[in-house]
Enzyme design. Structure first.
Site, short mmCIF file in Angstrom:
data_model
loop_
_atom_site.label_atom_id
_atom_site.label_comp_id
_atom_site.label_asym_id
_atom_site.label_seq_id
_atom_site.Cartn_x
_atom_site.Cartn_y
_atom_site.Cartn_z
N HIS A 33 0.84 -1.21 0.00
CA HIS A 33 0.00 0.00 0.00
C HIS A 33 0.88 1.25 0.00
O HIS A 33 0.61 2.22 -0.71
CB HIS A 33 -0.87 0.06 1.27
CG HIS A 33 -1.87 -1.05 1.42
ND1 HIS A 33 -1.95 -1.83 2.54
CD2 HIS A 33 -2.85 -1.49 0.57
CE1 HIS A 33 -2.95 -2.70 2.41
NE2 HIS A 33 -3.50 -2.52 1.21
N LYS A 70 -16.94 -6.93 6.64
CA LYS A 70 -15.66 -7.61 6.88
C LYS A 70 -15.45 -7.68 8.38
O LYS A 70 -16.05 -6.91 9.13
CB LYS A 70 -14.52 -6.83 6.23
CG LYS A 70 -14.46 -7.04 4.72
CD LYS A 70 -13.14 -6.59 4.15
CE LYS A 70 -13.09 -6.80 2.66
NZ LYS A 70 -11.83 -6.36 2.06
N ARG A 101 -2.27 -6.20 -8.34
CA ARG A 101 -1.16 -7.13 -8.15
C ARG A 101 -1.17 -8.27 -9.15
O ARG A 101 -0.11 -8.82 -9.47
CB ARG A 101 -1.26 -7.78 -6.75
CG ARG A 101 -0.89 -6.88 -5.63
CD ARG A 101 -1.40 -7.41 -4.32
NE ARG A 101 -2.85 -7.30 -4.28
CZ ARG A 101 -3.60 -7.48 -3.21
NH1 ARG A 101 -3.02 -7.83 -2.07
NH2 ARG A 101 -4.90 -7.31 -3.25
N SER A 139 -2.68 -7.63 3.22
CA SER A 139 -2.89 -7.48 4.67
C SER A 139 -3.21 -8.85 5.28
O SER A 139 -2.77 -9.15 6.39
CB SER A 139 -4.05 -6.53 4.93
OG SER A 139 -3.78 -5.27 4.40
P1 ADP Z 1 -9.75 -3.69 -0.22
O1 ADP Z 1 -10.43 -4.42 0.89
O2 ADP Z 1 -10.47 -2.48 -0.70
O3 ADP Z 1 -9.24 -4.54 -1.35
P2 ADP Z 1 -7.02 -3.42 0.65
O4 ADP Z 1 -6.57 -2.64 1.83
O5 ADP Z 1 -6.78 -4.90 0.68
O6 ADP Z 1 -8.52 -3.04 0.52
O7 ADP Z 1 -6.39 -2.84 -0.67
C1 ADP Z 1 -6.60 -1.52 -1.09
C2 ADP Z 1 -6.06 -1.36 -2.49
O8 ADP Z 1 -4.67 -1.58 -2.49
C3 ADP Z 1 -6.62 -2.35 -3.52
O9 ADP Z 1 -6.72 -1.68 -4.76
C4 ADP Z 1 -5.57 -3.43 -3.57
O10 ADP Z 1 -5.59 -4.11 -4.82
C5 ADP Z 1 -4.32 -2.59 -3.42
N1 ADP Z 1 -3.21 -3.37 -2.87
C6 ADP Z 1 -3.18 -4.15 -1.78
N2 ADP Z 1 -1.98 -4.72 -1.59
C7 ADP Z 1 -1.20 -4.29 -2.63
C8 ADP Z 1 0.15 -4.55 -3.05
N3 ADP Z 1 0.94 -5.40 -2.38
N4 ADP Z 1 0.59 -3.93 -4.17
C9 ADP Z 1 -0.23 -3.12 -4.87
N5 ADP Z 1 -1.50 -2.84 -4.55
C10 ADP Z 1 -1.99 -3.42 -3.44
#
Ligand code: ADP
Length: 173
Positions: A29, A53, A102, A140
């Site tokens: 992130h 969630k 990703r 996460s």
């Molecule tokens: P959500 O529950 O909205 O998917 P996340 O916190 O898991 O929330 O992710 C928020 C955004 O960040 C999403 O667009 C996700 O694809 C992106 N994201 C999460 N991890 C990574 C990573 N390692 N590299 C690039 N983008 C990421």
């Protein structure tokens, strides 16, 4: 500068919103945050308060962690919302949603999300940032899984987050 020119300049600020769960924020992130902050005048990282969630950290904790790890980036602010994303984006005078990709699986899900958001408000665009390949496997959920079993997460999250994870799992055991 005249008052009305200042007004126009303010309206032209390019503001983007990066929404997500951030439960907790990872280096993946943070990489997207740093890169998109360079492309916009202001970047709002917004924690989605999603009741469906079952998060490990409260919205307040997630915001605090995001504030800590982005404190050196002047044009980043942290916020949260419990509404349609497009409505939140509009309420902050922004017109761009940032999402990270990703994998092909992410792409398929994100395409549906972006198309739906476009249907809801065609003035708001979604911009995708491809992950830094270093973090293409990082989520996460993986971080929480490893931390729960006292594994080594220092390459996946900043030190402050590692501490918070330790505290959280200590208080739960
Ligand atoms: P959500 O529950 O909205 O998917 P996340 O916190 O898991 O929330 O992710 C928020 C955004 O960040 C999403 O667009 C996700 O694809 C992106 N994201 C999460 N991890 C990574 C990573 N390692 N590299 C690039 N983008 C990421």
């Amino acid at each position: 500068m005249q008052a009305n020119e200042q007004g126009t300049a303010a309206q032209q600020l390019r503001i983007a919103v990066y929404p997500g769960s951030f439960d907790p924020v990872t280096y993946g992130h943070l990489d997207i945050i740093r890169r998109s902050a360079k492309q916009f005048d202001q970047l709002i990282v917004a924690v989605l308060n999603n009741t469906s969630k079952n998060p490990l950290f409260t919205v307040e904790e997630r915001k605090e962690m995001l504030r800590e790890v982005t404190s050196d980036i002047p044009n980043v602010t942290i916020d949260s919302f419990r509404d349609l994303t497009v409505r939140f984006v509009k309420s902050r005078q922004a017109n761009v949603i940032i999402r990270g990709i990703r994998s092909v699986t992410d792409f398929e899900y994100e395409l549906t999300l972006a198309s739906t958001n476009r249907l809801l408000d065609s003035e708001i665009d979604t911009i995708f940032m491809m992950t830094n390949p270093k973090y293409s496997y990082l989520s996460s959920s993986i971080v929480k899984e490893i931390a729960m079993f006292k594994g080594y997460v220092s390459e996946l999250v900043p030190e402050e987050i590692e501490k918070r994870l330790d505290e959280k799992f200590k208080s739960r055991s």
